[in-house]
Design an enzyme around this catalytic site. Structure first.
Site, PDB file in Angstrom:
ATOM      1  N   GLY A 145      20.834 -79.853-110.491  1.00 35.53           N
ATOM      2  CA  GLY A 145      20.740 -78.856-111.546  1.00 35.53           C
ATOM      3  C   GLY A 145      19.305 -78.733-112.030  1.00 35.53           C
ATOM      4  O   GLY A 145      18.528 -79.691-111.943  1.00 35.53           O
ATOM      5  N   GLN A 162      12.488 -76.783-117.590  1.00 34.69           N
ATOM      6  CA  GLN A 162      11.857 -77.840-116.786  1.00 34.69           C
ATOM      7  C   GLN A 162      10.724 -77.330-115.906  1.00 34.69           C
ATOM      8  O   GLN A 162       9.900 -78.110-115.445  1.00 34.69           O
ATOM      9  CB  GLN A 162      12.913 -78.518-115.898  1.00 34.69           C
ATOM     10  CG  GLN A 162      13.946 -79.290-116.686  1.00 34.69           C
ATOM     11  CD  GLN A 162      15.009 -79.846-115.754  1.00 34.69           C
ATOM     12  OE1 GLN A 162      15.973 -79.162-115.436  1.00 34.69           O
ATOM     13  NE2 GLN A 162      14.819 -81.072-115.292  1.00 34.69           N
ATOM     14  N   CYS A 191      17.637 -87.097-114.088  1.00 39.81           N
ATOM     15  CA  CYS A 191      17.024 -85.818-114.436  1.00 39.81           C
ATOM     16  C   CYS A 191      15.715 -85.683-113.660  1.00 39.81           C
ATOM     17  O   CYS A 191      14.949 -86.642-113.585  1.00 39.81           O
ATOM     18  CB  CYS A 191      16.748 -85.800-115.939  1.00 39.81           C
ATOM     19  SG  CYS A 191      15.997 -84.274-116.515  1.00 39.81           S
ATOM     20  N   LEU A 192      15.485 -84.496-113.106  1.00 40.70           N
ATOM     21  CA  LEU A 192      14.239 -84.282-112.360  1.00 40.70           C
ATOM     22  C   LEU A 192      13.012 -84.409-113.273  1.00 40.70           C
ATOM     23  O   LEU A 192      11.915 -84.646-112.796  1.00 40.70           O
ATOM     24  CB  LEU A 192      14.252 -82.904-111.682  1.00 40.70           C
ATOM     25  CG  LEU A 192      15.316 -82.733-110.588  1.00 40.70           C
ATOM     26  CD1 LEU A 192      15.303 -81.307-110.055  1.00 40.70           C
ATOM     27  CD2 LEU A 192      15.097 -83.731-109.459  1.00 40.70           C
ATOM     28  N   HIS A 222      24.245 -81.083-119.607  1.00 40.92           N
ATOM     29  CA  HIS A 222      22.906 -81.658-119.452  1.00 40.92           C
ATOM     30  C   HIS A 222      21.849 -80.541-119.386  1.00 40.92           C
ATOM     31  O   HIS A 222      20.820 -80.611-120.065  1.00 40.92           O
ATOM     32  CB  HIS A 222      22.896 -82.508-118.162  1.00 40.92           C
ATOM     33  CG  HIS A 222      21.555 -83.064-117.786  1.00 40.92           C
ATOM     34  ND1 HIS A 222      21.309 -84.421-117.732  1.00 40.92           N
ATOM     35  CD2 HIS A 222      20.393 -82.455-117.422  1.00 40.92           C
ATOM     36  CE1 HIS A 222      20.048 -84.615-117.368  1.00 40.92           C
ATOM     37  NE2 HIS A 222      19.476 -83.438-117.160  1.00 40.92           N
ATOM     38  N   GLU A 223      22.132 -79.509-118.581  1.00 40.43           N
ATOM     39  CA  GLU A 223      21.158 -78.414-118.425  1.00 40.43           C
ATOM     40  C   GLU A 223      21.067 -77.574-119.695  1.00 40.43           C
ATOM     41  O   GLU A 223      19.984 -77.113-120.056  1.00 40.43           O
ATOM     42  CB  GLU A 223      21.527 -77.528-117.232  1.00 40.43           C
ATOM     43  CG  GLU A 223      21.614 -78.240-115.889  1.00 40.43           C
ATOM     44  CD  GLU A 223      20.391 -79.066-115.535  1.00 40.43           C
ATOM     45  OE1 GLU A 223      19.287 -78.763-116.014  1.00 40.43           O
ATOM     46  OE2 GLU A 223      20.552 -80.047-114.776  1.00 40.43           O
ATOM     47  N   HIS A 243      18.650 -78.992-122.023  1.00 40.24           N
ATOM     48  CA  HIS A 243      17.249 -78.652-121.713  1.00 40.24           C
ATOM     49  C   HIS A 243      16.835 -77.354-122.398  1.00 40.24           C
ATOM     50  O   HIS A 243      15.725 -77.247-122.915  1.00 40.24           O
ATOM     51  CB  HIS A 243      17.060 -78.473-120.200  1.00 40.24           C
ATOM     52  CG  HIS A 243      16.874 -79.754-119.438  1.00 40.24           C
ATOM     53  ND1 HIS A 243      15.854 -80.629-119.705  1.00 40.24           N
ATOM     54  CD2 HIS A 243      17.570 -80.286-118.406  1.00 40.24           C
ATOM     55  CE1 HIS A 243      15.929 -81.654-118.857  1.00 40.24           C
ATOM     56  NE2 HIS A 243      16.971 -81.480-118.059  1.00 40.24           N
TER      57      HIS A 243
HETATM   58 ZN   LIG Z   1      17.576 -82.738-116.589  1.00 41.25          ZN
END
Ligand SMILES: [Zn+2]
Length: 168
Positions: free
Chosen positions: A46, A51, A92-93, A134-135, A138
């Site tokens: 995701g 991000q 998480c990236l 989660h997204e 962000h």
């Molecule tokens: Zn993330």
């Protein structure tokens, strides 16, 4: 398409609250294509526009094993259907290399626009429900490390800052 660079914690730009996408046009579809390319290359399941330093409400997700189920959520609204909590080990990236058990509601309803600008509703459970929450965080400037203890978060921050210094 182009690979976008991913902001990493504790970059303050990750705290930006994303704006509503005014119209789903070719500009937005280009962002979506670049986000998918960036997410698949990372690799991740995701990615939120925040991000990649684009502060508009756009999320891309693909939780399938063979990466054949791309999902786009533009201007997503999430409601909890079932308050029952479940734990998932999240990564998480933007917090590369760190994983923590996070507790979230297990069943949600998402209303969003797709890449054609049409509204759709989904009621995901399990991994997809976790991923969407989660997204969505962000887009609100929130990270999964906000749910863990200050001590753990500080430790992660220090390790990542050290990596960023050695890369610079
Ligand atoms: Zn993330």
């Amino acid at each position: 398409m182009a690979l976008l660079s991913i902001l990493e914690f504790p970059d303050p730009r990750l705290r930006t609250v994303a704006k509503t996408v005014p119209v789903v046009d070719d500009r937005v579809r280009k962002i979506i294509d670049d986000m998918f390319e960036t997410m698949y290359a990372a690799p991740g399941v995701g990615l939120a526009a925040t991000q990649v330093n684009i502060h508009e409400q756009i999320i891309v997700i693909d939780t399938s094993e063979d990466k054949t189920e791309p999902l786009v959520f533009i201007n997503p609204q999430v409601e909890v259907i079932d308050e029952t909590l479940s734990d998932y080990e999240e990564g998480c990236l933007s917090v590369p290399g760190f994983y923590e058990e996070i507790t979230r509601p297990c069943h949600v309803r998402v209303t969003a626009l797709n890449r054609a600008g049409e509204q759709f509703v989904m009621e995901p459970k399990g991994l997809l429900a976790v991923c969407i929450q989660h997204e969505l965080d962000h887009l609100k400037g929130k990270l999964f490390v906000d749910y863990i203890s200050n001590m753990k978060r500080d430790r992660i921050r220090k390790k990542l800052e050290k990596q960023h210094r050695s890369r610079a």
